[in-house]
Design a protein around this motif. Sequence first.
Motif, PDB file in Angstrom:
ATOM      1  N   UNK A 141       0.829  -1.201   0.000  1.00 59.87           N
ATOM      2  CA  UNK A 141       0.000   0.000   0.000  1.00 59.87           C
ATOM      3  C   UNK A 141       0.864   1.251   0.000  1.00 59.87           C
ATOM      4  N   UNK A 171     -11.787  10.394  -8.049  1.00 62.43           N
ATOM      5  CA  UNK A 171     -11.701   9.603  -6.818  1.00 62.43           C
ATOM      6  C   UNK A 171     -12.907   8.693  -6.638  1.00 62.43           C
ATOM      7  N   UNK A 172     -14.043   9.081  -7.251  1.00 60.49           N
ATOM      8  CA  UNK A 172     -15.276   8.325  -7.015  1.00 60.49           C
ATOM      9  C   UNK A 172     -15.169   6.876  -7.474  1.00 60.49           C
ATOM     10  N   UNK A 173     -14.289   6.639  -8.431  1.00 56.65           N
ATOM     11  CA  UNK A 173     -14.267   5.307  -9.047  1.00 56.65           C
ATOM     12  C   UNK A 173     -13.062   4.468  -8.633  1.00 56.65           C
ATOM     13  N   UNK A 174     -12.288   4.987  -7.694  1.00 58.70           N
ATOM     14  CA  UNK A 174     -11.129   4.216  -7.240  1.00 58.70           C
ATOM     15  C   UNK A 174     -11.559   2.893  -6.602  1.00 58.70           C
ATOM     16  N   UNK A 175     -12.576   2.895  -5.694  1.00 59.47           N
ATOM     17  CA  UNK A 175     -12.994   1.600  -5.127  1.00 59.47           C
ATOM     18  C   UNK A 175     -13.421   0.609  -6.204  1.00 59.47           C
ATOM     19  N   UNK A 176     -14.145   1.079  -7.210  1.00 59.34           N
ATOM     20  CA  UNK A 176     -14.611   0.196  -8.286  1.00 59.34           C
ATOM     21  C   UNK A 176     -13.434  -0.473  -8.979  1.00 59.34           C
ATOM     22  N   UNK A 190     -10.310  -0.826  -7.862  1.00 59.04           N
ATOM     23  CA  UNK A 190      -9.576  -1.682  -6.935  1.00 59.04           C
ATOM     24  C   UNK A 190     -10.290  -3.026  -6.766  1.00 59.04           C
ATOM     25  N   UNK A 191     -11.580  -2.951  -6.471  1.00 62.82           N
ATOM     26  CA  UNK A 191     -12.332  -4.179  -6.209  1.00 62.82           C
ATOM     27  C   UNK A 191     -12.434  -5.071  -7.436  1.00 62.82           C
ATOM     28  N   UNK A 192     -12.765  -4.465  -8.581  1.00 63.70           N
ATOM     29  CA  UNK A 192     -12.944  -5.273  -9.785  1.00 63.70           C
ATOM     30  C   UNK A 192     -11.644  -5.974 -10.165  1.00 63.70           C
ATOM     31  N   UNK A 235     -10.892  -8.739  -7.534  1.00 66.06           N
ATOM     32  CA  UNK A 235     -11.779  -9.900  -7.619  1.00 66.06           C
ATOM     33  C   UNK A 235     -11.504 -10.741  -8.856  1.00 66.06           C
ATOM     34  N   UNK A 236     -11.312 -10.074  -9.994  1.00 63.53           N
ATOM     35  CA  UNK A 236     -11.107 -10.850 -11.202  1.00 63.53           C
ATOM     36  C   UNK A 236      -9.751 -11.559 -11.166  1.00 63.53           C
ATOM     37  N   UNK A 292      -4.575 -11.674  -1.457  1.00 65.49           N
ATOM     38  CA  UNK A 292      -4.017 -10.360  -1.133  1.00 65.49           C
ATOM     39  C   UNK A 292      -2.833  -9.983  -2.009  1.00 65.49           C
ATOM     40  N   UNK A 317      -4.042  -9.237  -5.560  1.00 64.47           N
ATOM     41  CA  UNK A 317      -4.841  -8.014  -5.511  1.00 64.47           C
ATOM     42  C   UNK A 317      -3.962  -6.785  -5.511  1.00 64.47           C
ATOM     43  N   UNK A 345      -3.742  -3.908  -8.250  1.00 59.33           N
ATOM     44  CA  UNK A 345      -4.107  -2.545  -7.834  1.00 59.33           C
ATOM     45  C   UNK A 345      -3.091  -1.527  -8.302  1.00 59.33           C
TER      46      UNK A 345
END
Lengths: 451, 451
Positions: free
Chosen positions: B296, B317-322, B324-326, B329-330, B426, B429, B433
């Motif tokens: 990190x 910034x609004x789409x950083x979680x999207x 990261x997660x996508x 997960x993939x 982890x 991921x 990321x």
Amino acid sequence: MKEIRAKIVASVEKLFGRKQFKALKDLLCTMEPVDIADVLSGKPPAERVFLFRLLPKDLAIDVFEFLEGTEREELLSSFTDAEAAAVIEEMSDDDRTALFDELPAKTVKKLLFHLSPEERKIANTLLNYPEDSAGHIMTTEFIDLDETLTASGALDTIRETASKKETIYTAFVVDEERRLKGTVRLEDIILASPDAPVSGLMDEHPVFTSTETDREEAAGTMSKYDLQAMPVLDREHRLVGILTFDDILDVVQEEATEDFERMAGISPVEESYMDAGVLTLTRKRFTWLLVCIVTQVFSSFILENYAFALESVVALAFFIPLLIDTGGNTGTQSATLVIRGLTTGELSGDDVKKVISKELVLGLLLGGTLGALAALRALTMGTGYGVVLTVGISVVAVVSLGNLVGSLMPFAARKFGIDPAIMSGPFITTVVDIIGLLVYFEVARRLLGLG
Amino acid sequence: MKEIRAKIVASVEKLFGRKQFKALKDLLCTMEPVDIADVLSGKPPAERVFLFRLLPKDLAIDVFEFLEGTEREELLSSFTDAEAAAVIEEMSDDDRTALFDELPAKTVKKLLFHLSPEERKIANTLLNYPEDSAGHIMTTEFIDLDETLTASGALDTIRETASKKETIYTAFVVDEERRLKGTVRLEDIILASPDAPVSGLMDEHPVFTSTETDREEAAGTMSKYDLQAMPVLDREHRLVGILTFDDILDVVQEEATEDFERMAGISPVEESYMDAGVLTLTRKRFTWLLVCIVTQVFSSFILENYAFALESVVALAFFIPLLIDTGGNTGTQSATLVIRGLTTGELSGDDVKKVISKELVLGLLLGGTLGALAALRALTMGTGYGVVLTVGISVVAVVSLGNLVGSLMPFAARKFGIDPAIMSGPFITTVVDIIGLLVYFEVARRLLGLG
């Protein structure tokens, strides 16, 4: 031992290349069926059919049972009707059920037509059991003994019918209505005096399962009692089939693979990875990724709402990945341990309170340490104490939350009769993310006096 | 069947409550050892010892073998030296090895001292094999037959020694140096005429494993060939022990659980979840979470570098979680499918090219669809076409990358002789990321003309 097998395979290739088919047939006859199946798997379809036809009938059927789905379909389509009929008539009935499950319905219909009436009845009965049930994977080829037999009578029966049976090491004692009276081990029959009645040698309270029982549960029972073979009873308690230890190993491996896939958010793939088409795989993985996107609607909504905070203190954005990843990973860890515990029977529904309290303590310990490190990182970046504190507190909160959610959800699933393994990584991750972001920005707002 | 077991357990409780110990002992004697162990598990230590002492010796030892680690330790500490010695002397040697693995070294030393010289030698030999090897989990209690025996002679030997053997269904033919000549099934001995030489009935090229072989590999071999029992040979090819099918089931379950834990970033926990202390669990989970934090450092560094972009266009910034997660997960999905394929033997190192190309195509399909949806979301938030395009392109890139990294890393691990299952969620991921964030901001920079 791998070297020995490798040498044999090399010899097969050599003899095949030199068209020394008599010698090749002799060599194949010394090999284990599963090794022959491996060799055939590596060959193009035309050669595979040719090699298969070299094999003597009994060996050919054993080899056929070890081949993969698409290979078996190809072989069957290149056989004459008579050849195909011969193979499926002689196959063990449980492997035949598995084969029919893999083939298209039209092909199955055609093959059923070629079976003798006797075998067709068995095949249909087995096929009609629900797909993940014990009834669907059992075999009817077991030794049943009349309860009035003596040890020597039993041994005669066993000797006469052994070649057609899946196993002779456990025999099943039934009455005239075919209701199970007990199980008797071959070991005990051999060690007994010839006149000893079988009813005196048998276990009168045998472990059993039902045709309707889920195969994973049946596998668990066999595994728990270390059974070599287990009777399967219908609703009237009649003995209709058995499961053997090799079935169980396959079930355990397949169920573990399914759980792995669910944990990663993949709807279980029935074909093997290499057989599955790209569109099938896309569809299987898409469902959960879609759930991700949908719940991301919430996370982007939250961030939009707190845009004012980000505009004031852009450094808040620097730690969003850290928060997201840490919460998701720790949630997945808790969920993994709980799901696995529930699946292997190590944990039961009653353990939920103990587990939750353990996970909360763990969450605070892990979260505290990670939070301190994250805060330290923020400090070295010169972000100011407000952000440092926010980051530290939020990490503690997110990790504790992740643990709580990750461990609670599998128990909740079980409570509602759903397989706990449904609680997948992506699902838990997004739940933790949403709550984590809310916590983060609310803490930031208060500590930094924003908005 | 669960209802029957539940009734019996209720009866046990009732008789125990009424102190009707004679009747209780009789009832216990009709129960399966594993069920008695379950009952004992649920009891406080003092009652457990009492109930255990009610059992006749042979049953007591069977029950002891089914109890959990801490329970066995407690029982042993409450036994007299003579009682403890009796139990461990009679235990099957492979279960004794497992018991000694669980106990503190001092206790093991003391118990070894109480064993007869013969049993002590066996116990020490087994203990000295590496912990995850076939040698460590094998039993020496097998039927060995001299190669000169006839079928009837073999049957006599089997009858005489059966009670002391783990299994009599597979017998092992050895020469005077104890080198393995072949294996013979009890079925074949029974069906043969009494004078038939055993050497004619045996499989002269049996499947075997070595004492040094990893237990997971040995389990795979037994599973592949559907073996009920498999010989274990030392370096001089002498028969020193066997593995039986029930061992394998345990190994398969334990290895699957370990892989699950590694995938979630947990160093495998040896004790059962409920037995493991909070500090142990923290330590096991901490390692990978620490790796998370360390990497990190990179993600916060990247975001700090692109702070200018975030300051200009906060919507980024609004789409950083999207993202990261996508990506995470993939990546985990691809890794899961590949790791599972490699573990079950469905995939091999040679399949790497086919897998990578499949995963890339999948990445583009999944990424394309998800990217379109994400871009749509951005559009509905009114963020402007620059951000919409950035989000769309970045999701496609991150998903494709996630697939590539997730599928490639297990193969790479295998290439370097590391267990592919080490490639945990982890780890993958964070790799995805970091690259994903770089792609996102570089695309943003160009499309939006920033910095």
